[in-house]
Design an enzyme around this catalytic site. Sequence first.
Site, PDB file in Angstrom:
ATOM      1  N   CYS A 140      38.456  26.769  36.128  1.00  0.00           N
ATOM      2  CA  CYS A 140      38.949  26.833  37.395  1.00  0.00           C
ATOM      3  C   CYS A 140      38.278  25.951  38.038  1.00  0.00           C
ATOM      4  O   CYS A 140      37.244  25.427  37.916  1.00  0.00           O
ATOM      5  CB  CYS A 140      38.775  28.206  37.637  1.00  0.00           C
ATOM      6  SG  CYS A 140      37.105  28.660  38.166  1.00  0.00           S
TER       7      CYS A 140
ATOM      8  N   ASP B 118      52.599  50.592  43.355  1.00  0.00           N
ATOM      9  CA  ASP B 118      52.410  52.004  42.681  1.00  0.00           C
ATOM     10  C   ASP B 118      52.845  53.255  43.544  1.00  0.00           C
ATOM     11  O   ASP B 118      53.572  52.529  44.779  1.00  0.00           O
ATOM     12  CB  ASP B 118      50.826  52.204  42.605  1.00  0.00           C
ATOM     13  CG  ASP B 118      50.155  52.312  43.939  1.00  0.00           C
ATOM     14  OD1 ASP B 118      50.756  52.168  45.146  1.00  0.00           O
ATOM     15  OD2 ASP B 118      48.803  52.296  43.802  1.00  0.00           O
TER      16      ASP B 118
ATOM     17  N   CYS C  10      34.389  26.711  38.597  1.00  0.00           N
ATOM     18  CA  CYS C  10      33.466  26.076  37.371  1.00  0.00           C
ATOM     19  C   CYS C  10      33.442  24.580  37.483  1.00  0.00           C
ATOM     20  O   CYS C  10      32.644  23.990  37.138  1.00  0.00           O
ATOM     21  CB  CYS C  10      33.977  26.757  36.295  1.00  0.00           C
ATOM     22  SG  CYS C  10      33.647  28.584  36.437  1.00  0.00           S
TER      23      CYS C  10
ATOM     24  N   ASP D 287      46.863  46.386  35.249  1.00  0.00           N
ATOM     25  CA  ASP D 287      46.431  45.897  36.231  1.00  0.00           C
ATOM     26  C   ASP D 287      45.117  46.506  36.462  1.00  0.00           C
ATOM     27  O   ASP D 287      44.923  47.340  35.644  1.00  0.00           O
ATOM     28  CB  ASP D 287      47.238  46.486  37.432  1.00  0.00           C
ATOM     29  CG  ASP D 287      47.099  47.939  37.500  1.00  0.00           C
ATOM     30  OD1 ASP D 287      47.426  48.706  36.950  1.00  0.00           O
ATOM     31  OD2 ASP D 287      46.310  48.299  38.585  1.00  0.00           O
TER      32      ASP D 287
ATOM     33  N   CYS E 248      35.208  27.656  31.489  1.00  0.00           N
ATOM     34  CA  CYS E 248      36.244  27.726  32.257  1.00  0.00           C
ATOM     35  C   CYS E 248      36.559  26.540  33.041  1.00  0.00           C
ATOM     36  O   CYS E 248      35.839  25.727  33.451  1.00  0.00           O
ATOM     37  CB  CYS E 248      35.694  28.965  33.110  1.00  0.00           C
ATOM     38  SG  CYS E 248      36.944  29.367  34.508  1.00  0.00           S
TER      39      CYS E 248
ATOM     40  N   HIS F 167      37.075  32.785  40.465  1.00  0.00           N
ATOM     41  CA  HIS F 167      36.690  32.568  39.191  1.00  0.00           C
ATOM     42  C   HIS F 167      37.254  33.863  38.395  1.00  0.00           C
ATOM     43  O   HIS F 167      37.765  33.599  37.049  1.00  0.00           O
ATOM     44  CB  HIS F 167      35.316  32.246  39.045  1.00  0.00           C
ATOM     45  CG  HIS F 167      34.587  32.602  37.531  1.00  0.00           C
ATOM     46  ND1 HIS F 167      34.867  31.591  36.473  1.00  0.00           N
ATOM     47  CD2 HIS F 167      34.193  33.476  36.699  1.00  0.00           C
ATOM     48  CE1 HIS F 167      34.857  32.225  35.460  1.00  0.00           C
ATOM     49  NE2 HIS F 167      34.153  33.424  35.557  1.00  0.00           N
TER      50      HIS F 167
HETATM   51 ZN   LIG Z   1      35.729  29.607  36.377  1.00  0.00          ZN
END
Ligand SMILES: [Zn+2]
Length: 415
Positions: free
Chosen positions: A352, A91, A355, A312, A350, A381
């Site tokens: 990830c 930015d 998880c 963003d 999820c 996460h």
């Molecule tokens: Zn997750």
Amino acid sequence: MSLEFILEETAGRARKGRLSTPHAEIQTPVFMPVGTVASVKAVPQETLEELGAQIILGNTYHLYLRPGVETVRRMGGLHGFMSWNRAILTDSGGFQVFSLSELRKLNEEGVTFRSHLDGSSHFFSPESATEAQIGLGADIIMAFDECTEYPADQTRMRASMELTARWAARSKKYFEEHKHEVPWKSRQPSAASIQERQVTDSTPNAGTSGESGGTDCWPLPPDPSATQSLFGIVQGGMDRALRKESAERTIEIGFPGYAIGGLSVGEPRELTREIVESTLEHLPKDKPRYLMGVGTPDEIVEYAGLGVDMMDCVLPTRAARHGLLFTSEGKVSIKQARYAQDQEPLDPNCDCRVCRRYSRAYLRHLYASNEVLAQVLNTIHNLSFYLDTMRRVRHSISLGEESRFLSGIWSRSKP
Ligand SMILES: [Zn+2]
């Protein structure tokens, strides 16, 4: 080649495209994690790669104060300094300066402000903010603008919008005269970064995202003829006519991409949507559109549905550090006692690494014990959830299922 934007598919107003920057190609619409001081807080770069982050943000105000632009420039710009080989956007520093409003003095030339670190006095102008961003060496940089406060009266919104337009022209002029000074050319991959890359590539989970992971080479200097790209910013407060005029004036100056700034500054969400929707009508269809500083998971889906290509927000990372987690079943405040003996994963839908491995009870314990690991796992996460949400938006656009998907995500993401 400095920037190329190819629109691949549309579904309603939603667009799926490819944005080629000197360091990486980005699938849009894209969510960009915020790495304020050349670090996405609590997450190392190799994990960001694994999560499929295609482009991250740096904040010029913070990096200018610490470690200083010259230090980053000597390291080959942000890419070399932080060992990040995908795309970066910075930015202009304007938003941070203006968010410290008691500390600033503004005139036509620029803005004088005090460092939040040591109280020292500094000056940003369209020229010096652009100079700083060239030294930092992101792929995409932003024109220096004034973020109009909310609420503001008509006279104030007009004056601020006109100042931003004059500053946009000055930012572009400085950029065109100095864009060859970007520090990429001197960048060489270090032995450590090559080793790091080999480790990352051999990790089983690296690059499983399909469309964005697994395509990194170790640090390759970009095409020597490539430069950064400077985007213009549309302001105009909460007034649709002023937003239209700002868009027209910014387009007249001419930029390879356009941002909508000055939103999510305290106005009601319906108003944000109204301004986004009306401003998008005035932006060229063949250029990337970047909505700055939004939002919740359902908001980013909504804005992608309206035709925004880039977004963003600090929300997924900041909320994570406060124990607020976004899941397919709604928000989870992991600090609550109800999770103390909960053996289930945080989000059963999820995939990830958090998880897959840890229980809600363990995450709650880490948070309650104020362990650093809580911040790390929670952030991983939340970022995964945001990036996966955008991946599904892109997939949905390519299938032409805009409305069904958007309404599905909408109901799942509600608090
Ligand atoms: Zn997750």
